[in-house]
Design a protein around this motif. Structure first.
Motif, mmCIF file in Angstrom:
data_model
loop_
_atom_site.group_PDB
_atom_site.id
_atom_site.type_symbol
_atom_site.label_atom_id
_atom_site.label_comp_id
_atom_site.label_asym_id
_atom_site.label_seq_id
_atom_site.Cartn_x
_atom_site.Cartn_y
_atom_site.Cartn_z
ATOM 1 N N THR A 158 39.929 -39.912 1.707
ATOM 2 C CA THR A 158 40.903 -40.577 0.728
ATOM 3 C C THR A 158 40.413 -42.109 0.642
ATOM 4 O OG1 THR A 158 42.176 -41.476 2.712
ATOM 5 C CG2 THR A 158 42.609 -39.253 2.065
ATOM 6 N N GLU A 159 41.066 -42.685 -0.287
ATOM 7 C CA GLU A 159 40.792 -44.052 -0.901
ATOM 8 C C GLU A 159 41.110 -45.059 0.421
ATOM 9 O OE1 GLU A 159 42.210 -47.574 -3.803
ATOM 10 O OE2 GLU A 159 43.086 -45.599 -4.174
ATOM 11 N N ASP A 160 42.319 -44.803 1.252
ATOM 12 C CA ASP A 160 42.443 -45.652 2.482
ATOM 13 C C ASP A 160 41.473 -45.412 3.582
ATOM 14 O OD1 ASP A 160 44.765 -46.562 1.299
ATOM 15 O OD2 ASP A 160 46.066 -45.326 2.065
ATOM 16 N N GLU A 161 41.001 -44.383 3.508
ATOM 17 C CA GLU A 161 39.910 -44.038 4.721
ATOM 18 C C GLU A 161 38.749 -44.681 4.337
ATOM 19 O OE1 GLU A 161 41.592 -39.642 6.392
ATOM 20 O OE2 GLU A 161 40.202 -39.914 4.725
ATOM 21 N N SER A 162 38.289 -44.681 3.040
ATOM 22 C CA SER A 162 37.187 -45.348 2.511
ATOM 23 C C SER A 162 37.064 -46.676 2.824
ATOM 24 C CB SER A 162 36.996 -44.841 1.103
ATOM 25 O OG SER A 162 35.820 -45.675 0.503
ATOM 26 N N VAL A 163 38.428 -47.269 2.626
ATOM 27 C CA VAL A 163 38.513 -48.864 2.542
ATOM 28 C C VAL A 163 38.410 -49.117 4.017
ATOM 29 C CG1 VAL A 163 40.428 -50.589 2.495
ATOM 30 C CG2 VAL A 163 40.011 -49.204 0.634
ATOM 31 N N GLN A 164 38.987 -48.649 4.968
ATOM 32 C CA GLN A 164 39.221 -48.829 6.509
ATOM 33 C C GLN A 164 37.604 -48.750 6.917
ATOM 34 O OE1 GLN A 164 42.153 -45.848 7.722
ATOM 35 N NE2 GLN A 164 43.411 -47.001 6.511
ATOM 36 N N LEU A 165 36.933 -47.928 6.730
ATOM 37 C CA LEU A 165 35.560 -47.667 6.977
ATOM 38 C C LEU A 165 34.686 -48.760 6.524
ATOM 39 C CD1 LEU A 165 34.681 -43.846 6.871
ATOM 40 C CD2 LEU A 165 34.677 -45.429 8.774
ATOM 41 N N GLN A 166 34.753 -49.208 5.068
ATOM 42 C CA GLN A 166 34.144 -50.311 4.646
ATOM 43 C C GLN A 166 34.342 -51.579 5.398
ATOM 44 O OE1 GLN A 166 34.992 -51.066 0.140
ATOM 45 N NE2 GLN A 166 35.649 -48.701 0.280
ATOM 46 N N VAL A 167 35.607 -52.000 5.830
ATOM 47 C CA VAL A 167 35.876 -53.027 6.684
ATOM 48 C C VAL A 167 35.446 -52.993 8.095
ATOM 49 C CG1 VAL A 167 37.915 -54.298 7.529
ATOM 50 C CG2 VAL A 167 38.061 -53.456 5.425
ATOM 51 N N ARG A 227 41.610 -49.002 12.245
ATOM 52 C CA ARG A 227 41.703 -47.980 11.835
ATOM 53 C C ARG A 227 40.267 -47.373 11.533
ATOM 54 N NH1 ARG A 227 46.401 -45.693 10.181
ATOM 55 N NH2 ARG A 227 48.429 -47.223 10.634
ATOM 56 N N GLY A 228 39.593 -48.103 10.801
ATOM 57 C CA GLY A 228 38.173 -47.625 10.376
ATOM 58 C C GLY A 228 37.470 -47.387 11.686
ATOM 59 N N LYS A 229 37.602 -48.070 12.799
ATOM 60 C CA LYS A 229 36.714 -47.828 13.927
ATOM 61 C C LYS A 229 37.164 -46.704 14.676
ATOM 62 C CE LYS A 229 35.514 -50.027 18.388
ATOM 63 N NZ LYS A 229 36.233 -49.068 19.395
ATOM 64 N N ALA A 230 38.761 -46.329 14.558
ATOM 65 C CA ALA A 230 39.154 -45.145 15.246
ATOM 66 C C ALA A 230 38.554 -43.816 14.489
ATOM 67 C CB ALA A 230 40.686 -45.265 14.912
ATOM 68 N N LEU A 231 38.428 -43.964 13.061
ATOM 69 C CA LEU A 231 38.157 -42.922 12.062
ATOM 70 C C LEU A 231 36.453 -42.710 12.416
ATOM 71 C CD1 LEU A 231 39.757 -43.704 8.701
ATOM 72 C CD2 LEU A 231 40.030 -41.667 9.864
ATOM 73 N N PHE A 232 35.921 -43.712 12.446
ATOM 74 C CA PHE A 232 34.160 -43.602 12.606
ATOM 75 C C PHE A 232 34.257 -42.848 13.949
ATOM 76 C CE2 PHE A 232 30.055 -44.836 14.069
ATOM 77 C CZ PHE A 232 29.330 -44.878 13.035
ATOM 78 N N ALA A 278 34.015 -34.198 9.182
ATOM 79 C CA ALA A 278 33.485 -34.577 10.304
ATOM 80 C C ALA A 278 33.566 -36.221 10.688
ATOM 81 C CB ALA A 278 32.035 -33.954 10.778
ATOM 82 N N SER A 279 33.720 -36.459 11.652
ATOM 83 C CA SER A 279 33.788 -37.950 12.092
ATOM 84 C C SER A 279 32.165 -38.587 11.968
ATOM 85 C CB SER A 279 34.197 -38.274 13.644
ATOM 86 O OG SER A 279 33.381 -37.501 14.600
ATOM 87 N N CYS A 280 32.090 -39.749 11.783
ATOM 88 C CA CYS A 280 30.851 -40.579 11.255
ATOM 89 C C CYS A 280 29.978 -40.393 12.624
ATOM 90 C CB CYS A 280 31.126 -42.062 10.743
ATOM 91 S SG CYS A 280 32.287 -41.878 9.437
ATOM 92 N N ILE A 281 30.430 -40.603 13.886
ATOM 93 C CA ILE A 281 29.879 -40.731 15.082
ATOM 94 C C ILE A 281 28.956 -39.484 15.399
ATOM 95 C CG2 ILE A 281 31.513 -40.051 16.795
ATOM 96 C CD1 ILE A 281 31.102 -42.543 18.275
ATOM 97 N N SER A 282 29.361 -38.471 14.943
ATOM 98 C CA SER A 282 28.437 -37.249 15.043
ATOM 99 C C SER A 282 27.221 -37.264 14.612
ATOM 100 C CB SER A 282 29.181 -36.148 14.400
ATOM 101 O OG SER A 282 30.469 -35.885 14.316
#
Length: 283
Positions: free
Chosen positions: A219-228, A145-150, A161-165
């Protein structure tokens, strides 16, 4: 006379209290890189900063650490070297605001508040320090999920905005990211682990990030997913780097052995023709 002394004491107390409150609010912009008594992140722990640096030095460093480094200040250069040569952003704040921040930091040096440090709002990263935090979040699902968000395959809930930008992370089957900002492949090991990543996500210290996420916080979940995702990407690349290093070392050793064998064969070669001695006798 006693009444005047009491009044003066109350006024001083109220002024200091207001300054501390202002300092707490102003310190929010420092949280991504610093803690007060909770250890290092991107930058040093600021507990007891007034006991180790004089006020003028602290003010100059906050306003422009880059100028101090370029000017050859030994303490500024030492900090720069210690923290992976990450340049602190210049904060040209008024002296009054810097004084308020320092006063707020100094309030944690008092024995009366020592027991409250861990419970303080300054420790925005308290969850990271729980023993079961990593075990709870380090899952394949969070990584995916973190990879997909990134990479922008999944949208952030609040529209950020997505991180990959702007950023790139070197992972298997990953998409080439932007080059506008730092490569985050080794961000986990370079910026203080999960605590550093969490701090930057929740309290962006960089102007571009502030503009992008102030009204679109994760969100907290999004933060956690990017951390992992970033943690595992760092570890994956560290393992690959170790494998490459080991391969090169073995190759070098093999080359040395081969050269030794060739040298031995070369020195033991026949240095004259087979018929040399026959020709010599005929003479």
């Amino acid at each position: 006379m006693k009444r005047y002394l009491i009044t003066a004491f109350v006024i001083v107390f109220l002024v200091n209290s207001v300054q501390a409150q202002d300092g707490e609010l102003l310190f929010q912009q420092c949280k991504a890189c610093h803690t007060i008594g909770q250890g290092k992140l991107l930058g040093p722990d600021l507990l007891d900063i007034s006991k180790t640096r004089d006020a003028a030095w602290v003010k100059n460093f906050i306003k422009s650490s880059q100028s101090m480094i370029k000017g050859g200040d030994p303490d500024a250069i030492a900090l720069f070297e210690e923290f992976n040569k990450l340049m602190m952003i210049d904060y040209p704040l008024p002296d009054a605001e810097i004084d308020a921040i320092v006063k707020y930091i100094d309030s944690f040096s008092s024995p009366d508040t020592e027991d409250n440090v861990k419970a303080s709002a300054v420790d925005s990263l308290a969850a990271v320090e729980k023993e079961n935090y990593l075990a709870r979040i380090d899952t394949d699902e969070n990584e995916a999920r973190g990879k997909a968000l990134f990479e922008g395959e999944r949208k952030f809930k609040n529209g950020g905005a997505s991180c990959i930008s702007c950023h790139h992370v070197n992972v298997g089957e990953g998409v080439q990211g932007g080059l506008l900002a730092k490569d985050l492949t080794q961000s986990f090991s370079q910026i203080g682990g999960l605590a550093g990543i969490k701090g930057i996500i929740e309290f962006p210290p960089y102007p571009a990030m502030k503009d992008a996420y102030t009204e679109a916080s994760l969100t907290e979940d999004e933060s956690v997913q990017l951390q992992v995702f970033l943690m595992r990407a760092d570890k994956e690349n560290s393992m690959e780097a170790s494998s490459v290093t080991g391969f090169l070392q073995q190759g070098i050793i093999g080359m040395v052995v081969l050269l030794v064998i060739i040298s031995l064969v070369w020195f033991r070669r026949k240095k004259r023709s087979v018929n040399f001695h026959i020709i010599q006798r005929q003479r």
